[in-house]
Motif scaffolding. Structure first.
Motif, PDB file in Angstrom:
ATOM      1  N   LEU A   1       5.416   4.203   4.984  1.00  0.00           N
ATOM      2  CA  LEU A   1       6.295   5.109   4.000  1.00  0.00           C
ATOM      3  C   LEU A   1       5.600   4.951   2.543  1.00  0.00           C
ATOM      4  O   LEU A   1       5.236   6.052   2.001  1.00  0.00           O
ATOM      5  N   ALA A   2       5.267   3.860   2.161  1.00  0.00           N
ATOM      6  CA  ALA A   2       4.712   3.602   0.675  1.00  0.00           C
ATOM      7  C   ALA A   2       3.421   4.258   0.682  1.00  0.00           C
ATOM      8  O   ALA A   2       3.006   4.829  -0.225  1.00  0.00           O
ATOM      9  N   ALA A   3       2.492   4.107   1.686  1.00  0.00           N
ATOM     10  CA  ALA A   3       1.310   4.848   1.578  1.00  0.00           C
ATOM     11  C   ALA A   3       1.420   6.250   1.737  1.00  0.00           C
ATOM     12  O   ALA A   3       0.733   7.042   1.208  1.00  0.00           O
ATOM     13  N   PHE A   4       2.336   6.875   2.492  1.00  0.00           N
ATOM     14  CA  PHE A   4       2.589   8.194   2.609  1.00  0.00           C
ATOM     15  C   PHE A   4       2.962   8.861   1.262  1.00  0.00           C
ATOM     16  O   PHE A   4       2.183   9.802   0.618  1.00  0.00           O
TER      17      PHE A   4
ATOM     18  N   PHE B   1      -0.437  -3.400  17.252  1.00  0.00           N
ATOM     19  CA  PHE B   1      -0.663  -4.283  15.995  1.00  0.00           C
ATOM     20  C   PHE B   1       0.523  -4.711  15.469  1.00  0.00           C
ATOM     21  O   PHE B   1       0.368  -5.710  14.768  1.00  0.00           O
ATOM     22  N   THR B   2       1.538  -4.532  16.161  1.00  0.00           N
ATOM     23  CA  THR B   2       2.865  -5.172  15.567  1.00  0.00           C
ATOM     24  C   THR B   2       3.609  -5.429  16.921  1.00  0.00           C
ATOM     25  O   THR B   2       3.733  -4.870  17.874  1.00  0.00           O
ATOM     26  N   ASP B   3       4.229  -6.647  16.742  1.00  0.00           N
ATOM     27  CA  ASP B   3       5.230  -7.333  17.826  1.00  0.00           C
ATOM     28  C   ASP B   3       6.437  -6.458  17.643  1.00  0.00           C
ATOM     29  O   ASP B   3       7.252  -6.662  16.623  1.00  0.00           O
ATOM     30  N   MET B   4       6.833  -5.611  18.376  1.00  0.00           N
ATOM     31  CA  MET B   4       7.921  -4.855  18.668  1.00  0.00           C
ATOM     32  C   MET B   4       9.441  -5.450  18.650  1.00  0.00           C
ATOM     33  O   MET B   4      10.305  -4.859  18.562  1.00  0.00           O
ATOM     34  N   GLN B   5       9.196  -6.761  19.057  1.00  0.00           N
ATOM     35  CA  GLN B   5      10.337  -7.426  19.329  1.00  0.00           C
ATOM     36  C   GLN B   5      10.623  -8.210  17.795  1.00  0.00           C
ATOM     37  O   GLN B   5      11.648  -8.862  17.656  1.00  0.00           O
ATOM     38  N   ASP B   6       9.670  -8.357  16.894  1.00  0.00           N
ATOM     39  CA  ASP B   6       9.807  -8.882  15.577  1.00  0.00           C
ATOM     40  C   ASP B   6      10.387  -7.792  14.656  1.00  0.00           C
ATOM     41  O   ASP B   6       9.384  -7.103  13.883  1.00  0.00           O
ATOM     42  N   LEU B   7      11.499  -7.650  14.433  1.00  0.00           N
ATOM     43  CA  LEU B   7      12.138  -6.799  13.632  1.00  0.00           C
ATOM     44  C   LEU B   7      11.626  -6.814  12.227  1.00  0.00           C
ATOM     45  O   LEU B   7      11.384  -5.672  11.551  1.00  0.00           O
ATOM     46  N   PRO B   8      11.523  -7.677  11.668  1.00  0.00           N
ATOM     47  CA  PRO B   8      11.032  -7.889  10.157  1.00  0.00           C
ATOM     48  C   PRO B   8       9.561  -7.259  10.155  1.00  0.00           C
ATOM     49  O   PRO B   8       9.509  -6.443   9.328  1.00  0.00           O
ATOM     50  N   ALA B   9       8.812  -7.486  11.007  1.00  0.00           N
ATOM     51  CA  ALA B   9       7.135  -6.951  11.162  1.00  0.00           C
ATOM     52  C   ALA B   9       7.596  -5.777  11.287  1.00  0.00           C
ATOM     53  O   ALA B   9       6.563  -4.882  10.552  1.00  0.00           O
TER      54      ALA B   9
ATOM     55  N   GLN C   1       8.486  -4.045   8.166  1.00  0.00           N
ATOM     56  CA  GLN C   1       7.308  -4.291   7.066  1.00  0.00           C
ATOM     57  C   GLN C   1       6.455  -3.077   7.226  1.00  0.00           C
ATOM     58  O   GLN C   1       5.799  -2.458   6.359  1.00  0.00           O
ATOM     59  N   GLN C   2       5.972  -2.786   8.451  1.00  0.00           N
ATOM     60  CA  GLN C   2       5.050  -1.701   8.722  1.00  0.00           C
ATOM     61  C   GLN C   2       5.540  -0.318   8.580  1.00  0.00           C
ATOM     62  O   GLN C   2       4.919   0.474   7.881  1.00  0.00           O
TER      63      GLN C   2
ATOM     64  N   SER D   1       2.523  15.949  11.218  1.00  0.00           N
ATOM     65  CA  SER D   1       2.739  14.479  11.004  1.00  0.00           C
ATOM     66  C   SER D   1       1.714  13.664  10.781  1.00  0.00           C
ATOM     67  O   SER D   1       0.809  13.743  11.696  1.00  0.00           O
ATOM     68  N   LEU D   2       1.591  13.223   9.654  1.00  0.00           N
ATOM     69  CA  LEU D   2       0.402  12.415   9.166  1.00  0.00           C
ATOM     70  C   LEU D   2       0.137  11.002   9.706  1.00  0.00           C
ATOM     71  O   LEU D   2       1.128  10.544   9.193  1.00  0.00           O
ATOM     72  N   LEU D   3      -0.743  10.432  10.126  1.00  0.00           N
ATOM     73  CA  LEU D   3      -0.962   9.186  10.326  1.00  0.00           C
ATOM     74  C   LEU D   3      -1.627   8.561   9.031  1.00  0.00           C
ATOM     75  O   LEU D   3      -2.988   9.045   8.517  1.00  0.00           O
ATOM     76  N   VAL D   4      -0.840   7.923   8.489  1.00  0.00           N
ATOM     77  CA  VAL D   4      -1.546   7.428   6.943  1.00  0.00           C
ATOM     78  C   VAL D   4      -2.721   6.381   7.211  1.00  0.00           C
ATOM     79  O   VAL D   4      -3.599   6.465   6.240  1.00  0.00           O
ATOM     80  N   ASP D   5      -2.673   5.759   8.255  1.00  0.00           N
ATOM     81  CA  ASP D   5      -3.799   4.837   8.645  1.00  0.00           C
ATOM     82  C   ASP D   5      -5.028   5.506   9.622  1.00  0.00           C
ATOM     83  O   ASP D   5      -5.946   4.917   9.814  1.00  0.00           O
ATOM     84  N   GLY D   6      -4.770   6.680   9.692  1.00  0.00           N
ATOM     85  CA  GLY D   6      -6.038   7.554  10.364  1.00  0.00           C
ATOM     86  C   GLY D   6      -7.386   7.572   9.603  1.00  0.00           C
ATOM     87  O   GLY D   6      -7.055   7.731   8.261  1.00  0.00           O
ATOM     88  N   PRO D   7      -8.432   7.556  10.276  1.00  0.00           N
ATOM     89  CA  PRO D   7      -9.558   7.645   9.506  1.00  0.00           C
ATOM     90  C   PRO D   7      -9.679   8.880   8.710  1.00  0.00           C
ATOM     91  O   PRO D   7     -10.451   8.916   7.485  1.00  0.00           O
TER      92      PRO D   7
END
Length: 127
Positions: A117-120, A100-108, A111-112, A64-70
């Motif tokens: 997925l687009a980065a992957f 870094f994402t408010d898990m209660q903010d479903l649109p956010a 968006q993440q 499983s790839l972390l797309v934001d991984g260094p």
């Protein structure tokens, strides 16, 4: 168990039952499958090396790839040399335990997920 988890487990069991019945009808021994997934590909060169070594020796079947991984780009280059290694995405909402994402903010949250997925797809070349 969540509704999604229940459905996934049920579909997996139903598929396994159908495949087992087909193998039995054909007089074949039951198939056995084991998926060993390595998490955090792209997090560090050391983790990536361990994942690739264990894949090369036949233990790890997917990662499983972390797309934001260094080390994500370098990990993809190495994964391309291993066509039998399944590659999926590890969607992450934190960095070393700090959200870094408010898990209660479903649109956010959505968006993440969409961004990662687009980065992957962009990085790997396919979904």
């Amino acid at each position: 168990m969540s509704r999604r988890g229940f459905l996934v487990a049920g579909l997996g069991a139903a598929t396994a039952s159908v495949l087992a019945a087909r193998r039995a009808a054909a007089g074949l021994a039951p198939a056995r499958y084991l998926v060993v997934n390595a998490d955090d590909l792209g997090l560090s060169a050391e983790i990536d090396q361990g994942i690739f070594e264990t894949h090369d020796t036949g233990i790890v079947t997917s990662a499983s790839l972390l797309v934001d991984g260094p080390d994500a780009e370098a990990a993809i280059e190495q994964a391309r040399k291993r066509p039998k290694l399944g590659l999926g995405i590890h969607v992450s909402f934190d960095n070393r335990g700090k959200l870094f994402t408010d898990m209660q903010d479903l649109p956010a949250v959505q968006q993440q997920i969409d961004r990662q997925l687009a980065a992957f797809v962009r990085m790997v070349g396919s979904p």
